[in-house]
Write a protein that holds these residues in place. Structure first.
Motif, PDB file in Angstrom:
ATOM      1  N   LYS A 108       0.822  -1.207   0.000  1.00 62.79           N
ATOM      2  CA  LYS A 108       0.000   0.000   0.000  1.00 62.79           C
ATOM      3  C   LYS A 108       0.860   1.263   0.000  1.00 62.79           C
ATOM      4  CE  LYS A 108      -3.810  -2.336   2.382  1.00 62.79           C
ATOM      5  NZ  LYS A 108      -4.692  -2.365   3.574  1.00 62.79           N
ATOM      6  N   PHE A 109       2.058   1.147  -0.585  1.00 60.85           N
ATOM      7  CA  PHE A 109       2.882   2.338  -0.739  1.00 60.85           C
ATOM      8  C   PHE A 109       2.124   3.365  -1.581  1.00 60.85           C
ATOM      9  CE2 PHE A 109       6.567  -0.587  -0.017  1.00 60.85           C
ATOM     10  CZ  PHE A 109       7.080   0.084   1.085  1.00 60.85           C
ATOM     11  N   SER A 110       2.066   4.581  -1.111  1.00 55.50           N
ATOM     12  CA  SER A 110       1.404   5.656  -1.845  1.00 55.50           C
ATOM     13  C   SER A 110       2.421   6.764  -2.072  1.00 55.50           C
ATOM     14  CB  SER A 110       0.186   6.175  -1.068  1.00 55.50           C
ATOM     15  OG  SER A 110      -0.491   7.172  -1.791  1.00 55.50           O
ATOM     16  N   ASP A 111       2.978   6.811  -3.284  1.00 53.63           N
ATOM     17  CA  ASP A 111       4.075   7.733  -3.529  1.00 53.63           C
ATOM     18  C   ASP A 111       4.220   7.943  -5.035  1.00 53.63           C
ATOM     19  OD1 ASP A 111       6.231   9.374  -3.160  1.00 53.63           O
ATOM     20  OD2 ASP A 111       7.464   7.903  -2.100  1.00 53.63           O
ATOM     21  N   PHE A 112       4.880   9.035  -5.417  1.00 51.62           N
ATOM     22  CA  PHE A 112       5.270   9.221  -6.795  1.00 51.62           C
ATOM     23  C   PHE A 112       6.262   8.134  -7.194  1.00 51.62           C
ATOM     24  CE2 PHE A 112       3.853  13.584  -6.029  1.00 51.62           C
ATOM     25  CZ  PHE A 112       3.229  13.876  -7.238  1.00 51.62           C
ATOM     26  N   PHE A 113       6.291   7.836  -8.493  1.00 54.74           N
ATOM     27  CA  PHE A 113       7.385   7.012  -8.998  1.00 54.74           C
ATOM     28  C   PHE A 113       8.643   7.860  -8.837  1.00 54.74           C
ATOM     29  CE2 PHE A 113      10.250   4.888 -11.727  1.00 54.74           C
ATOM     30  CZ  PHE A 113       9.754   3.611 -11.963  1.00 54.74           C
ATOM     31  N   PRO A 114       9.534   7.494  -7.912  1.00 58.07           N
ATOM     32  CA  PRO A 114      10.606   8.427  -7.531  1.00 58.07           C
ATOM     33  C   PRO A 114      11.705   8.528  -8.580  1.00 58.07           C
ATOM     34  CG  PRO A 114      10.819   6.354  -6.339  1.00 58.07           C
ATOM     35  CD  PRO A 114       9.549   6.255  -7.138  1.00 58.07           C
ATOM     36  N   GLU A 115      12.118   9.753  -8.816  1.00 58.20           N
ATOM     37  CA  GLU A 115      13.258  10.006  -9.704  1.00 58.20           C
ATOM     38  C   GLU A 115      14.501   9.319  -9.168  1.00 58.20           C
ATOM     39  OE1 GLU A 115      14.988  12.171 -13.055  1.00 58.20           O
ATOM     40  OE2 GLU A 115      12.938  12.437 -12.330  1.00 58.20           O
ATOM     41  N   GLY A 116      14.614   9.279  -7.827  1.00 57.82           N
ATOM     42  CA  GLY A 116      15.796   8.681  -7.213  1.00 57.82           C
ATOM     43  C   GLY A 116      15.953   7.202  -7.519  1.00 57.82           C
ATOM     44  N   LEU A 117      14.856   6.546  -7.833  1.00 59.60           N
ATOM     45  CA  LEU A 117      14.935   5.112  -8.140  1.00 59.60           C
ATOM     46  C   LEU A 117      15.819   4.872  -9.355  1.00 59.60           C
ATOM     47  CD1 LEU A 117      13.902   2.304  -7.317  1.00 59.60           C
ATOM     48  CD2 LEU A 117      11.954   2.655  -8.825  1.00 59.60           C
ATOM     49  N   THR A 118      15.840   5.823 -10.276  1.00 54.25           N
ATOM     50  CA  THR A 118      16.646   5.654 -11.491  1.00 54.25           C
ATOM     51  C   THR A 118      18.137   5.844 -11.219  1.00 54.25           C
ATOM     52  OG1 THR A 118      16.461   7.991 -12.120  1.00 54.25           O
ATOM     53  CG2 THR A 118      14.709   6.511 -12.841  1.00 54.25           C
ATOM     54  N   MET A 119      18.482   6.213  -9.985  1.00 51.84           N
ATOM     55  CA  MET A 119      19.895   6.388  -9.624  1.00 51.84           C
ATOM     56  C   MET A 119      20.497   5.105  -9.044  1.00 51.84           C
ATOM     57  SD  MET A 119      19.532  10.188  -7.955  1.00 51.84           S
ATOM     58  CE  MET A 119      21.261  10.296  -7.509  1.00 51.84           C
ATOM     59  N   HIS A 120      19.665   4.084  -8.862  1.00 52.86           N
ATOM     60  CA  HIS A 120      20.177   2.779  -8.429  1.00 52.86           C
ATOM     61  C   HIS A 120      20.746   2.078  -9.669  1.00 52.86           C
ATOM     62  CE1 HIS A 120      18.580   2.628  -4.254  1.00 52.86           C
ATOM     63  NE2 HIS A 120      17.656   3.443  -4.737  1.00 52.86           N
ATOM     64  N   LYS A 121      21.965   2.409  -9.998  1.00 52.36           N
ATOM     65  CA  LYS A 121      22.536   2.036 -11.296  1.00 52.36           C
ATOM     66  C   LYS A 121      22.644   0.535 -11.514  1.00 52.36           C
ATOM     67  CE  LYS A 121      27.191   2.577  -9.370  1.00 52.36           C
ATOM     68  NZ  LYS A 121      28.501   3.274  -9.489  1.00 52.36           N
ATOM     69  N   ASN A 122      22.599  -0.265 -10.432  1.00 53.44           N
ATOM     70  CA  ASN A 122      22.739  -1.721 -10.578  1.00 53.44           C
ATOM     71  C   ASN A 122      21.398  -2.437 -10.728  1.00 53.44           C
ATOM     72  OD1 ASN A 122      25.622  -1.701 -10.246  1.00 53.44           O
ATOM     73  ND2 ASN A 122      25.299  -1.380  -8.045  1.00 53.44           N
ATOM     74  N   LEU A 123      20.296  -1.701 -10.662  1.00 56.08           N
ATOM     75  CA  LEU A 123      18.970  -2.338 -10.663  1.00 56.08           C
ATOM     76  C   LEU A 123      18.746  -3.185 -11.914  1.00 56.08           C
ATOM     77  CD1 LEU A 123      16.288   0.112  -9.215  1.00 56.08           C
ATOM     78  CD2 LEU A 123      16.750  -2.239  -8.521  1.00 56.08           C
ATOM     79  N   GLU A 124      18.281  -4.401 -11.673  1.00 59.15           N
ATOM     80  CA  GLU A 124      17.911  -5.310 -12.756  1.00 59.15           C
ATOM     81  C   GLU A 124      16.424  -5.634 -12.739  1.00 59.15           C
ATOM     82  OE1 GLU A 124      20.327  -8.781 -12.579  1.00 59.15           O
ATOM     83  OE2 GLU A 124      22.229  -7.670 -12.614  1.00 59.15           O
ATOM     84  N   VAL A 125      15.809  -5.550 -11.555  1.00 59.61           N
ATOM     85  CA  VAL A 125      14.390  -5.875 -11.413  1.00 59.61           C
ATOM     86  C   VAL A 125      13.687  -4.802 -10.593  1.00 59.61           C
ATOM     87  CG1 VAL A 125      12.682  -7.528 -10.548  1.00 59.61           C
ATOM     88  CG2 VAL A 125      14.827  -8.370 -11.531  1.00 59.61           C
TER      89      VAL A 125
END
Length: 817
Positions: free
Chosen positions: A274-291
């Motif tokens: 039930k997270f209620s939040d914007f799709f965070p810009e900061g998420l795109t800074m996790h450079k190793n993200l695969e999933v």
């Protein structure tokens, strides 16, 4: 023999394992297990009655008995205890219900133990405690206790200091488990899925500095994520918090990677929270993200254009949120992307070739059910990817059938329902359906025939409903031996139903709303696995088949409404105890309603995965309603309306406590409403109108809290209309018209002392009643002039006879009138 390695797993063997296998005394690796994981092949069906022979394998290092039927578990453990060299033991899925109580353990060299998916601790007489001898397995590095019912670690696990991988998923462990794990400094992988862990105890994992993978799915994590856990989460490469009741903003370490000293995150699972939040810009800074998997959460706003920075991203699953705006074309730069699922959001934009420029590795593409998505690609565009799944339901793909599909040779699933396609089904479709299992082109304006599908021998589900398909149903569909669901409803198909369909192993068959004629093929008696049969709204004509009840006993839904079936309803129909939805309305059935209908038990209808795209329409609550997909799972319906049925309403129907919709209208039923009709606690709609029912309306109807529609009009009910609870809202007087002896507040007609009507009911409007009203109007309209003419005639006679006394009397009366 000097044989050291023998692998017979996943080979399709059956029977008992021969004891002379023990003669291979130099074996070091023996694999007798079944298929599991990603291994594909025929599973073994092996059994073992004695394992004493394995004690001869003094050099055995690896032993796999997974998915075998072990008849003597005590003999199993005694034999294993005689293998001092054993390093790896796999007993997954062997239906073990107890672990032994060893006083001495000899297989202390064991480094990997898998007792997953057994029945340990699942009964009261068997212990759910990890036995003390586990503490002797100090070299154990990999331990899988998943899918049992352990609930007490008894501090045994804290002594397994070499553990690197621990899976205790789907047990009954609580927060005390984390105290036992807090000393396992070498632990890298921890799966706690499906236990009773709270946020308040997670700080105990703070000492596990080597921990990289943490899975907390399906626990009792509620509310905001404590900021104190940031240091633990920052060390992780894989974090799974899905399927919990976590709410509020996304945690700081996700929105702002700079809060972590070392950014290691590769896989993030937040689905069904039930997270209620914007799709965070900061998420795109996790450079190793695969999933990124945030399916079915409450994320909103737009996908940031900077998503292209996630160059390692392989899976982007953000379906069923509240994301909106345009889909950034920068997604097309994610060259490692294998799965893109942005379905069921509020996106409104054009999707063009730019969105797919570098997606050469894409295997799954799901864009379905957004606010207003338009696929706008040039007519000569062909994708660089070879996807296996395409979901574009409610995406404007048409009007032409998309030519770019021709190049997709390994398609498994194609869903383009409600895609605004107005075209012929192309002949080349036969080429791309060779490996396809699911095809959904429903709710378009496709024309022509469907014989092009007759070579798609792997198809399991076809949905072409709600198009303009014409001609006959091709008999060659019987070539599709894997077909389980066929939906051709709401087209213009004609002719007879081909008997060859009876050669299939169908579970769902929907042919309603066509122009089909003739009879139900006798070959349908072979469809013993059939769960849903919908032939409603056609031109079928036949005596009601008795074999339906005798042969099709797996049916959950049977709709034969609006055809020309005749005869009595056969008692054999009562043999289908699982029937939940029965609609025989609008035929020429006569006789009585079988009392054995009360025996329908209506078990649970097939799961959601089995109803994707299915549509069923029914006339309920006075209006036609369409039910789609999972809605079908929730319905319990009995509709026998518009026939020629006689007799009373069987009291046995009140045993159908699951029933939600009951429609017996427009028959010739007599007698009274069963007094226990209030036992139908789930009833939402009741229609008994246009019958010959009489007597009082049972007070028990007032106890039906879900009742939102009730029509009792045009019968011969008498006495007061019950009040209370939900009945108070059913104040539409048309529900009661045609019952002149009814009274009560709901129809604004008072009742006298003995509970009957005081005032004659006004003549209802509509149909024959309108004619009655008109006749009454003319009757009263003719009385006045007739009276006047007659009265004047009498005066004239008296005048002529000169009877002055009488003349004066009548003149006086005339003046008063």
């Amino acid at each position: 023999m000097n044989l050291r390695f023998l692998n017979l797993s996943c080979a399709g063997f059956g029977g008992y394992i021969p004891k002379n296998l023990g003669n291979l005394s130099k074996l070091e690796h023996l694999y007798l297990g079944g298929c599991y994981g990603y291994v594909i092949g025929p599973g073994n069906d092996l059994r073992v009655d004695s394992l004493s022979w394995i004690s001869k394998f003094s050099s055995l290092k690896s032993f796999d008995l997974s998915q075998l039927v072990i008849e003597d578990t005590k003999d199993l453990w005694n034999s294993i205890n005689m293998l001092p060299s054993l390093l790896s033991l796999n007993l997954e899925g062997c239906n073990l219900n107890i672990l032994p109580s060893f006083t001495q353990v000899n297989f202390t060299s064991l480094s990997s133990l898998n007792i997953r998916d057994n029945a340990i601790g699942m009964s009261f007489e068997n212990s759910s405690i990890i036995p003390p001898w586990f503490s002797n397995l100090t070299r154990l590095m990999n331990l899988d206790l998943g899918q049992n019912k352990f609930d007490d670690p008894t501090n045994v696990l804290e002594k397994l200091s070499s553990l690197r991988v621990l899976d205790v998923s789907n047990n009954g462990f609580g927060d005390s488990l984390l105290s036992s794990l807090s000393k396992l400094n070498n632990l890298v992988y921890l799966d706690l899925l499906g236990n009773d862990i709270h946020f308040s105890s997670l700080h105990l994992l703070g000492n596990l500095t080597s921990l990289s993978v943490l899975k907390l799915r399906y626990n009792v994590l509620k509310g905001l994520i404590p900021e104190g856990l940031t240091s633990i989460f920052c060390r992780l490469s894989v974090l799974d918090l899905s399927d919990n009741e976590i709410s509020g903003l996304l945690p700081t370490f996700i929105r702002d990677p700079s809060s972590c000293l070392d950014n290691r995150l590769k896989e993030l699972y937040l689905g069904n929270t039930k997270f209620s939040d914007f799709f965070p810009e900061g998420l795109t800074m996790h450079k190793n993200l695969e999933v990124i998997d945030s399916t079915n959460s409450l994320l909103y706003g737009e996908i940031p254009y900077s998503i292209s920075k996630l160059s390692n991203l392989r899976f982007l699953r953000i379906s069923n949120n509240k994301l909106n705006g345009s889909i950034p074309s920068s997604i097309g730069q994610l060259s490692n992307l294998e799965e893109l699922d942005i379905s069921e959001n509020l996106f409104t934009s054009i999707v063009s070739e730019l969105h797919f420029v570098k997606l050469s590795k894409l295997m799954k593409l799901h864009l379905s059910k957004n606010e207003n998505l338009v696929l706008n690609v040039s007519s000569n565009w062909y994708p660089t990817f070879q996807v296996k799944e395409i979901g574009m339901a409610s995406v404007k793909v048409g009007p032409n059938f998309p030519q770019w599909l021709q190049k997709l040779s390994i398609l498994d699933t194609l869903i383009m329902s409600d895609a605004n396609i107005t075209d012929m089904i192309p002949n080349w479709l036969s080429n791309i359906t060779l490996f396809m299992t699911t095809l959904d082109l429903s709710v378009n304006t496709l024309v022509g025939g469907i014989s092009v599908l007759c070579d798609a021998q792997l198809l399991e589900s076809i949905d072409l409903s709600k198009n303009l398909l014409s001609g006959r149903i091709p008999s060659c569909l019987s070539n599709l031996e894997e077909l389980r669901s066929l939906n051709l409803a709401d087209n213009s198909l004609e002719g007879e139903i081909p008997s060859s369909l009876g050669d299939l192993t169908l579970r769902f068959l929907h042919l309603q709303k066509n122009n089909l004629q003739g009879k139900i093929p006798l070959s349908f008696q072979n469809l013993t696995w059939l769960e849903r049969l919908d032939l409603g709204e056609n031109k079928l004509k036949d005596v009601f088949p008795t074999w339906i009840g005798e042969k099709l006993q797996s049916l959950e839904l049977l709709r034969l409404n609006s055809n020309q079936f005749y005869g009595v309803i056969p008692l054999e129909l009562c043999q289908i105890s699982s029937l939940c939805w029965l609609n025989l309305a609008g035929n020429n059935l006569y006789g009585t309603i079988p009392s054995c209908f009360g025996n329908f038990s209506c078990g649970s209808i097939s799961g959601p995965g089995e109803v994707f795209g299915q549509r069923v329409e029914s006339f309920m609550k006075g209006i036609p309603l369409e039910y789609v997909g999972e809605q079908i799972l929730l319905l319990r319906i009995l509709d026998l309306s518009e026939n020629k049925l006689v007799g009373g309403i069987p009291k046995e129907l009140t045993k159908l406590v699951y029933l939600q919709y009951l429609n017996l209208s427009r028959n010739s039923l007599n007698g009274s409403i069963p007094k226990k009709i209030g036992d139908l606690k789930q009833l939402e709609s009741l229609d008994l109108s246009h019958n010959k029912l009489s007597g009082s309306i049972p007070q028990s109807l007032a106890s039906l809290n879900y009742l939102s529609y009730m029509n009792l009009s045009y019968n011969d009910f008498s006495g007061p209309i019950p009040t209370g609870n939900q009945l108070q809202s059913l104040d539409d007087q048309s529900f009661y018209v045609g019952n002149p002896r009814l009274c009560g507040i709901l129809i604004k007609k008072s009742c006298n002392g003995n509970g009957t009507s005081n005032v004659n009911e006004q003549t209802p409007q509509g149909g024959d009643h309108d004619q009655d009203v008109d006749e009454h109007k003319w009757f009263y309209a003719g009385i006045a002039p007739g009276f006047c003419v007659g009265f004047l005639g009498v005066l004239f006679i008296l005048y002529k006879t000169r009877n002055r006394g009488l003349v004066q009397v009548f003149q006086c009366l005339a003046r008063r009138l």
